[in-house]
Design an enzyme around this catalytic site. Structure first.
Site, PDB file in Angstrom:
ATOM      1  N   SER A  28       0.825  -1.222   0.000  1.00  0.00           N
ATOM      2  CA  SER A  28       0.000   0.000   0.000  1.00  0.00           C
ATOM      3  C   SER A  28       0.853   1.262   0.000  1.00  0.00           C
ATOM      4  O   SER A  28       0.336   2.370   0.016  1.00  0.00           O
ATOM      5  CB  SER A  28      -0.933   0.010   1.218  1.00  0.00           C
ATOM      6  OG  SER A  28      -0.190  -0.154   2.412  1.00  0.00           O
ATOM      7  N   ASN A 115      -1.665  -2.505  13.191  1.00  0.00           N
ATOM      8  CA  ASN A 115      -3.127  -2.404  13.175  1.00  0.00           C
ATOM      9  C   ASN A 115      -3.632  -1.168  13.922  1.00  0.00           C
ATOM     10  O   ASN A 115      -4.507  -0.453  13.432  1.00  0.00           O
ATOM     11  CB  ASN A 115      -3.750  -3.678  13.760  1.00  0.00           C
ATOM     12  CG  ASN A 115      -3.443  -4.904  12.907  1.00  0.00           C
ATOM     13  OD1 ASN A 115      -2.892  -4.775  11.809  1.00  0.00           O
ATOM     14  ND2 ASN A 115      -3.781  -6.079  13.404  1.00  0.00           N
ATOM     15  N   THR A 160     -41.341  25.734  -9.267  1.00  0.00           N
ATOM     16  CA  THR A 160     -41.636  24.382  -8.789  1.00  0.00           C
ATOM     17  C   THR A 160     -41.941  23.587 -10.051  1.00  0.00           C
ATOM     18  O   THR A 160     -42.513  24.148 -11.008  1.00  0.00           O
ATOM     19  CB  THR A 160     -42.844  24.337  -7.819  1.00  0.00           C
ATOM     20  OG1 THR A 160     -43.985  24.842  -8.500  1.00  0.00           O
ATOM     21  CG2 THR A 160     -42.599  25.183  -6.575  1.00  0.00           C
ATOM     22  N   HIS A 161     -41.555  22.335 -10.070  1.00  0.00           N
ATOM     23  CA  HIS A 161     -41.698  21.498 -11.277  1.00  0.00           C
ATOM     24  C   HIS A 161     -41.022  22.134 -12.488  1.00  0.00           C
ATOM     25  O   HIS A 161     -41.421  21.880 -13.631  1.00  0.00           O
ATOM     26  CB  HIS A 161     -43.176  21.248 -11.606  1.00  0.00           C
ATOM     27  CG  HIS A 161     -43.989  20.860 -10.413  1.00  0.00           C
ATOM     28  ND1 HIS A 161     -44.082  19.565  -9.963  1.00  0.00           N
ATOM     29  CD2 HIS A 161     -44.704  21.625  -9.553  1.00  0.00           C
ATOM     30  CE1 HIS A 161     -44.855  19.535  -8.884  1.00  0.00           C
ATOM     31  NE2 HIS A 161     -45.234  20.774  -8.610  1.00  0.00           N
ATOM     32  N   SER A 282     -15.656  24.508 -27.733  1.00  0.00           N
ATOM     33  CA  SER A 282     -15.797  23.262 -28.475  1.00  0.00           C
ATOM     34  C   SER A 282     -14.742  23.224 -29.566  1.00  0.00           C
ATOM     35  O   SER A 282     -14.390  24.252 -30.136  1.00  0.00           O
ATOM     36  CB  SER A 282     -17.194  23.184 -29.083  1.00  0.00           C
ATOM     37  OG  SER A 282     -17.199  22.280 -30.175  1.00  0.00           O
ATOM     38  N   LYS A 288     -19.391  27.983 -29.184  1.00  0.00           N
ATOM     39  CA  LYS A 288     -19.733  27.409 -27.884  1.00  0.00           C
ATOM     40  C   LYS A 288     -18.918  27.956 -26.714  1.00  0.00           C
ATOM     41  O   LYS A 288     -17.734  28.209 -26.817  1.00  0.00           O
ATOM     42  CB  LYS A 288     -19.528  25.884 -27.933  1.00  0.00           C
ATOM     43  CG  LYS A 288     -20.483  25.187 -28.854  1.00  0.00           C
ATOM     44  CD  LYS A 288     -21.858  25.062 -28.243  1.00  0.00           C
ATOM     45  CE  LYS A 288     -21.820  24.014 -27.177  1.00  0.00           C
ATOM     46  NZ  LYS A 288     -22.812  22.980 -27.349  1.00  0.00           N
ATOM     47  N   ASN A 290     -18.992  26.412 -22.918  1.00  0.00           N
ATOM     48  CA  ASN A 290     -19.635  25.366 -22.127  1.00  0.00           C
ATOM     49  C   ASN A 290     -19.303  25.477 -20.637  1.00  0.00           C
ATOM     50  O   ASN A 290     -18.154  25.722 -20.283  1.00  0.00           O
ATOM     51  CB  ASN A 290     -19.195  23.984 -22.627  1.00  0.00           C
ATOM     52  CG  ASN A 290     -19.608  23.750 -24.068  1.00  0.00           C
ATOM     53  OD1 ASN A 290     -20.658  24.222 -24.497  1.00  0.00           O
ATOM     54  ND2 ASN A 290     -18.777  23.036 -24.813  1.00  0.00           N
ATOM     55  N   GLU A 295     -20.552  21.189 -14.752  1.00  0.00           N
ATOM     56  CA  GLU A 295     -20.881  19.861 -15.285  1.00  0.00           C
ATOM     57  C   GLU A 295     -20.000  18.780 -14.658  1.00  0.00           C
ATOM     58  O   GLU A 295     -20.464  17.704 -14.297  1.00  0.00           O
ATOM     59  CB  GLU A 295     -20.718  19.839 -16.802  1.00  0.00           C
ATOM     60  CG  GLU A 295     -21.823  20.566 -17.539  1.00  0.00           C
ATOM     61  CD  GLU A 295     -21.567  20.580 -19.036  1.00  0.00           C
ATOM     62  OE1 GLU A 295     -21.842  19.572 -19.694  1.00  0.00           O
ATOM     63  OE2 GLU A 295     -21.074  21.600 -19.543  1.00  0.00           O
ATOM     64  N   TYR A 322      -8.988  -6.857  13.050  1.00  0.00           N
ATOM     65  CA  TYR A 322      -8.425  -6.317  11.810  1.00  0.00           C
ATOM     66  C   TYR A 322      -8.385  -7.380  10.716  1.00  0.00           C
ATOM     67  O   TYR A 322      -8.040  -8.530  10.956  1.00  0.00           O
ATOM     68  CB  TYR A 322      -6.997  -5.790  12.053  1.00  0.00           C
ATOM     69  CG  TYR A 322      -6.333  -5.308  10.768  1.00  0.00           C
ATOM     70  CD1 TYR A 322      -6.535  -4.006  10.320  1.00  0.00           C
ATOM     71  CD2 TYR A 322      -5.554  -6.164   9.992  1.00  0.00           C
ATOM     72  CE1 TYR A 322      -5.964  -3.569   9.127  1.00  0.00           C
ATOM     73  CE2 TYR A 322      -4.978  -5.733   8.805  1.00  0.00           C
ATOM     74  CZ  TYR A 322      -5.184  -4.440   8.375  1.00  0.00           C
ATOM     75  OH  TYR A 322      -4.622  -4.011   7.198  1.00  0.00           O
ATOM     76  N   LYS A 330      -8.237   3.226   1.962  1.00  0.00           N
ATOM     77  CA  LYS A 330      -7.525   4.496   1.782  1.00  0.00           C
ATOM     78  C   LYS A 330      -7.779   5.173   0.444  1.00  0.00           C
ATOM     79  O   LYS A 330      -8.049   6.381   0.407  1.00  0.00           O
ATOM     80  CB  LYS A 330      -6.026   4.297   1.996  1.00  0.00           C
ATOM     81  CG  LYS A 330      -5.727   4.134   3.460  1.00  0.00           C
ATOM     82  CD  LYS A 330      -4.364   3.607   3.743  1.00  0.00           C
ATOM     83  CE  LYS A 330      -4.371   2.839   5.037  1.00  0.00           C
ATOM     84  NZ  LYS A 330      -5.121   1.549   4.993  1.00  0.00           N
TER      85      LYS A 330
HETATM   86  N1  ARG Z   1      -1.011  -1.336   5.354  1.00  0.00           N
HETATM   87  C1  ARG Z   1      -1.890  -1.885   6.322  1.00  0.00           C
HETATM   88  C2  ARG Z   1      -3.276  -1.220   6.193  1.00  0.00           C
HETATM   89  O1  ARG Z   1      -3.370  -0.246   5.552  1.00  0.00           O
HETATM   90  C3  ARG Z   1      -1.368  -1.673   7.699  1.00  0.00           C
HETATM   91  C4  ARG Z   1      -1.823  -2.687   8.684  1.00  0.00           C
HETATM   92  C5  ARG Z   1      -1.257  -4.002   8.326  1.00  0.00           C
HETATM   93  N2  ARG Z   1      -1.487  -4.961   9.360  1.00  0.00           N
HETATM   94  C6  ARG Z   1      -1.271  -6.250   9.122  1.00  0.00           C
HETATM   95  N3  ARG Z   1      -1.466  -7.030  10.108  1.00  0.00           N
HETATM   96  N4  ARG Z   1      -0.913  -6.691   7.968  1.00  0.00           N
HETATM   97  O2  ARG Z   1      -4.252  -1.669   6.739  1.00  0.00           O
END
Ligand code: ARG
Length: 461
Positions: A28, A115, A160-161, A282, A288, A290, A295, A322, A330
Site C-alpha cells: 500500500s 493495526n 416548482t416542477h 468546443s 460554444k 460550455n 458539469e 483487523y 484508503k
Molecule cells: N497497510 C496496512 C493497512 O493499511 C497496515 C496494517 C497491516 N497490518 C497487518 N497485520 N498486515 O491496513
C-alpha cells in the site's frame, strides 16, 4: 533488491518469498505514503510515552526523535526512497529509522502493532482533512453571501416542477445553498467528534502486556479520549464511511447548484454568465462556451457516491478484528477528500465570477403569471374563501394567456370582471416588487428578510 535477498519485517516465519505480483498486490506504500506526516507524529507520541513509562530509555527516545526529524526532512524534500519491498508507509519509515539510529529504531514498535498504528494515522489524516474542508465550506458560504447581498432585491422566478411559480429574490435563492452548506459543516463536525478517539494501545487486537499510558498519547495527539475497546479500535472504519456520507451530501448540494448554473447559463434561459475561466469551448463549434466546471462537479458527485458504497461494502460482514480488507479503505477515502477539496475551492472561486442578468430574470417572471397567488391572497383578504379565489384567478390567467399578456397588464375593467372584490388597489399586489415585499417573515423572500438572513449567517460564520 531481489526477492531472494529481501528480508521483510515479518519474514522470519516464512520459507519462501512472495512473488512480485503478490508483493505489488498486497503493498500500500504508493498510496498510504500520503499519511507519512501523521505516521511520524503518531510514532513520536508513542515513543515519548514509552520513555515516560520507562519501557524504552531516554537515549532511545532522543535517537528516535533525531531519526524521525531527518526522515521528515527527507520526505518533505522528496528525497525519501519509498520501497515496495517494505509494503506500507509504516514499515518504510521504521526501516529507515533503524538504518539511521540502529536498535532504538527497532524498539519503537514495542507495545504497538501496525493495526492500531494505521487506525491512528487515518484518523489523524482525516481529522486534518475535515478541518480543511470546514474552512473551504466557509469560504464557499462567504462567496454565496456576498453575491446574495448584491442581489437581495433582484427578482428571479422561483420554480416548482421547473415551471414559474412565484417571484423570489436571487439573494434568497442563493441563501438556500448557504443553509445547505451550514448543515454540511455540522455533519462534518459530528463526524470529527466521533472520529477523534485514539486507537493506539489496542496493539494487534487485544491490547499489550506493557504498562502503557494511552491517555497521555491521546493528549499528545489532540484526541478527545481513547477508543474503549481494543478489537473495535483496530477494526472499524465507520468514521471513514461517515466522512464519505457527509462528503456525498456536500456533493449532492453542489450538484444541485451546478445543475442550476448550467440551466441558467443556457442561452434559452440566459439568467447568468460564468466567467470565461470556468468554461471551455468546443473543438468543432466555434460559438460554444460550455459550463464545464459545474458539469464536472455534477459528474464527480457520482464518483463520491461510489466511494461511499465501496466503503460500506468493504466493511460489511468483516469479522472482528483487523482484516487486510481494511487496507482498501484508503484510496476511496483519499479520492473523496481530493474531489471535495478541489470542488469546494473551485466553487468559492467561481461564485464571485457569476454575472447576473436581472433583465432576463424579470422577463421570465413576466411570462409565468408569477403573481397569480398574490391575486388569490388579495381576494382572500377581502373575504373570499381560498378555493373560490383560486378559481377566479385561474380564469383571469386564462384571459391573460388568450391576450398574450401578464396579469398586471390586463385593464382594470377586464380584471374586475373576475370578482366584485377586485379594486384599483389590486395593482399594488400584482407587481413583482409588491409580491416580494409581502413575504416579510423569517425565512421569507422579502428583500428586508434576505438582508436580515445574510446578517445572521455572517454572524454565525
Ligand atoms: N497497510 C496496512 C493497512 O493499511 C497496515 C496494517 C497491516 N497490518 C497487518 N497485520 N498486515 O491496513
Amino acid at each position: 533488491m531481489s526477492d531472494q535477498t529481501e528480508v521483510k519485517a515479518w519474514s522470519g516465519r516464512f520459507s519462501e518469498p512472495v512473488s512480485d505480483l503478490v508483493k505489488r498486490y498486497t503493498a500500500s506504500v504508493f498510496f498510504d505514503q500520503r499519511m507519512a506526516a501523521q505516521d511520524i507524529r503518531g510514532s513520536l507520541a508513542h515513543a515519548k510515552m514509552l520513555a515516560r513509562q520507562k519501557i524504552i530509555s531516554a537515549d532511545d527516545l532522543a535517537a528516535i526523535e533525531r531519526g524521525m526529524a531527518q526522515i521528515a526532512g527527507e520526505i518533505e524534500r522528496d528525497e525519501f526512497n519509498w520501497n515496495l519491498d517494505d509494503e506500507d508507509v509504516h514499515l518504510n519509515i521504521e526501516k529507515r529509522l533503524t538504518a539511521l539510529v540502529g536498535d532504538a529504531g527497532k524498539r519503537l514498535h514495542t507495545g504497538r502493532s501496525r493495526n492500531d498504528q494505521v487506525a491512528t494515522d487515518i484518523r489523524l489524516w482525516l481529522r486534518d482533512t475535515v478541518d480543511a474542508i470546514d474552512g473551504l465550506l466557509k469560504n464557499y458560504q462567504e462567496a454565496l453571501l456576498k453575491l446574495a447581498e448584491e442581489h437581495a432585491a433582484t427578482p428571479l422566478p422561483g420554480f416548482t416542477h421547473l415551471q414559474v411559480a412565484q417571484p423570489v429574490t436571487f439573494g434568497h435563492h442563493l441563501l438556500a445553498y448557504v443553509e445547505m452548506a451550514k448543515r454540511d459543516r455540522s455533519r462534518m463536525a459530528d463526524c470529527r467528534r466521533r472520529m477523534n478517539r485514539l486507537p493506539l494501545g489496542a496493539a494487534a487486537l487485544a491490547g499489550t502486556t506493557f504498562p502503557i499510558d494511552r491517555e497521555f498519547v491521546a493528549q499528545e495527539l489532540g484526541f478527545d479520549g481513547v477508543c474503549e475497546n481494543s478489537l473495535d479500535a483496530v477494526s472499524d472504519r465507520d468514521f471513514a464511511i461517515e466522512f464519505c456520507a457527509a462528503a456525498s451530501l456536500v456533493m449532492t448540494h453542489v450538484s444541485r447548484f451546478s445543475e442550476e448554473l448550467i440551466l441558467w447559463m443556457s442561452p434559452r434561459v440566459g439568467f447568468i454568465d460564468l466567467a470565461d475561466r470556468f468554461c471551455t469551448g468546443s473543438s468543432i463549434m466555434p460559438q460554444k462556451k460550455n459550463p464545464d466546471v459545474p458539469e464536472l462537479a455534477r459528474g464527480k458527485t457520482g464518483r463520491v457516491y461510489g466511494h461511499l458504497m465501496g466503503l460500506l461494502t468493504l466493511m460489511k460482514g468483516q469479522p472482528l478484528a483487523y482484516n487486510k480488507d481494511n487496507q482498501e479503505d484508503k484510496e476511496p477515502l483519499f479520492d473523496t477528500a481530493d474531489t471535495l477539496v478541489d470542488t469546494l475551492r473551485i466553487f468559492a472561486d467561481m461564485v464571485p465570477g457569476i454575472r447576473v442578468k436581472p433583465e432576463a430574470m424579470r422577463a421570465a417572471l413576466k411570462q409565468g403569471y408569477a403573481t397569480a397567488t398574490d391575486l388569490a391572497d388579495y381576494l382572500v383578504k377581502k373575504g373570499l374563501p381560498f378555493r373560490d379565489a383560486h378559481e377566479a384567478v385561474a380564469r383571469a390567467v386564462r384571459a391573460a394567456e388568450a391576450k398574450g399578456c401578464d396579469l398586471p397588464d390586463l385593464p382594470f375593467a377586464e380584471l374586475a370582471a373576475f370578482s366584485p372584490l377586485i379594486g384599483e388597489d389590486v395593482y399594488g399586489v400584482l407587481t413583482v416588487e409588491g409580491s416580494l415585499a409581502a413575504r416579510n417573515h423569517i425565512g421569507g423572500t422579502a428583500p428586508e428578510q434576505v438582508r436580515a438572513a445574510i446578517a445572521r449567517a455572517r454572524a454565525a460564520l
